[in-house]
Design a protein around this motif. Structure first.
Motif, PDB file in Angstrom:
ATOM      1  N   ARG A  67      -9.152  -2.550   2.196  1.00 48.76           N
ATOM      2  CA  ARG A  67      -8.094  -2.803   1.042  1.00 48.76           C
ATOM      3  C   ARG A  67      -6.697  -3.021   1.674  1.00 48.76           C
ATOM      4  O   ARG A  67      -5.832  -2.605   0.827  1.00 48.76           O
ATOM      5  CB  ARG A  67      -8.481  -1.823   0.251  1.00 48.76           C
ATOM      6  N   LYS A  68      -6.598  -3.540   2.658  1.00 50.52           N
ATOM      7  CA  LYS A  68      -5.284  -3.742   3.275  1.00 50.52           C
ATOM      8  C   LYS A  68      -4.290  -4.590   2.733  1.00 50.52           C
ATOM      9  O   LYS A  68      -3.078  -4.422   2.330  1.00 50.52           O
ATOM     10  CB  LYS A  68      -5.164  -3.817   4.884  1.00 50.52           C
ATOM     11  N   ASP A  70      -3.820  -4.799  -0.415  1.00 54.94           N
ATOM     12  CA  ASP A  70      -2.928  -4.276  -1.511  1.00 54.94           C
ATOM     13  C   ASP A  70      -2.575  -2.818  -1.185  1.00 54.94           C
ATOM     14  O   ASP A  70      -1.770  -2.266  -1.846  1.00 54.94           O
ATOM     15  CB  ASP A  70      -3.918  -3.988  -2.699  1.00 54.94           C
ATOM     16  N   GLN A  71      -3.166  -2.247   0.063  1.00 49.65           N
ATOM     17  CA  GLN A  71      -2.365  -0.683   0.411  1.00 49.65           C
ATOM     18  C   GLN A  71      -1.545  -0.798   1.310  1.00 49.65           C
ATOM     19  O   GLN A  71      -0.961   0.142   1.657  1.00 49.65           O
ATOM     20  CB  GLN A  71      -3.569  -0.129   0.757  1.00 49.65           C
ATOM     21  N   LYS A  72      -1.427  -1.831   2.157  1.00 46.92           N
ATOM     22  CA  LYS A  72      -0.553  -1.925   3.601  1.00 46.92           C
ATOM     23  C   LYS A  72       1.011  -2.690   2.845  1.00 46.92           C
ATOM     24  O   LYS A  72       0.544  -3.682   2.129  1.00 46.92           O
ATOM     25  CB  LYS A  72      -1.118  -2.804   4.537  1.00 46.92           C
ATOM     26  N   PHE A  73       2.022  -1.925   3.197  1.00 47.79           N
ATOM     27  CA  PHE A  73       3.207  -2.238   2.577  1.00 47.79           C
ATOM     28  C   PHE A  73       4.328  -2.236   3.994  1.00 47.79           C
ATOM     29  O   PHE A  73       3.863  -1.835   4.840  1.00 47.79           O
ATOM     30  CB  PHE A  73       3.823  -1.297   1.684  1.00 47.79           C
ATOM     31  N   GLN A  86      10.083  -2.602  -0.648  1.00 54.41           N
ATOM     32  CA  GLN A  86       8.723  -2.716  -0.169  1.00 54.41           C
ATOM     33  C   GLN A  86       7.807  -3.888  -0.758  1.00 54.41           C
ATOM     34  O   GLN A  86       8.251  -4.603  -1.703  1.00 54.41           O
ATOM     35  CB  GLN A  86       7.762  -1.503  -0.480  1.00 54.41           C
ATOM     36  N   SER A  88       4.130  -5.788  -0.397  1.00 56.10           N
ATOM     37  CA  SER A  88       2.749  -5.614  -0.067  1.00 56.10           C
ATOM     38  C   SER A  88       2.100  -6.968   0.810  1.00 56.10           C
ATOM     39  O   SER A  88       2.962  -7.738   1.157  1.00 56.10           O
ATOM     40  CB  SER A  88       1.694  -5.744  -1.471  1.00 56.10           C
ATOM     41  N   ARG A  90      -0.399  -8.634   0.598  1.00 56.55           N
ATOM     42  CA  ARG A  90      -0.830  -9.782  -0.080  1.00 56.55           C
ATOM     43  C   ARG A  90       0.489 -10.777  -0.338  1.00 56.55           C
ATOM     44  O   ARG A  90       0.235 -11.950   0.061  1.00 56.55           O
ATOM     45  CB  ARG A  90      -1.549  -9.471  -1.250  1.00 56.55           C
TER      46      ARG A  90
END
Length: 145
Positions: A67-68, A70-73, A86, A88, A90
């Protein structure tokens, strides 16, 4: 016996083209970092920039696992109070797909003048076209994993 140390004038630099479509971001970035660093050459010397040029195509078609998206910033700060921004993964891929690969490879290179010099030899393009045909780049085949 004396240890051979290549001179800057003896370094042979090649050009490689990498297609990022459908490739995993981290695995692709680590292979690109090895080529930029020059560790794939038998004359590798840690204190010199021995690497080759890398052209990365189709940066917007890079893939990540889990789920990177949406979870990686990615963070940046304006140095003012409350200035932390920040974005995301995406959104970064949709707006600036070249920065995603550049930041991943930058993290795998040395944080010195030498690392910044190596990073300048990487050219990232969102689409399938590049203006480096005159250098006659070789296609670097990376198996899809």
């Amino acid at each position: 016996m004396k240890t051979y140390s290549p001179k800057a004038s003896e370094i042979q630099r090649d050009w490689y083209v990498v297609d990022a479509a459908g490739k995993n971001l981290g695995r692709l970035a680590s292979k690109i970092a090895i080529i930029l660093h020059g560790k794939h050459k038998p004359t590798y010397t840690p204190h010199m920039d021995m690497g080759d040029y890398v052209i990365v195509l189709n940066a917007e078609k890079i893939q990540v696992t889990g789920r990177k998206l949406d979870q990686k910033f990615y963070y940046r700060h304006s140095m003012y109070h409350g200035g932390l921004k920040q974005i995301s993964l995406r959104n970064q891929i949709s707006h600036h797909p070249d920065r995603v690969i550049e930041l991943a490879v930058r993290g795998m290179l040395p944080s010195t003048k030498l690392g910044r010099q190596m990073l300048k030899k990487m050219k990232v393009y969102a689409g399938n076209e590049h203006p480096h045909q005159a250098q006659q780049p070789k296609v670097l085949d990376m198996p899809q994993e």
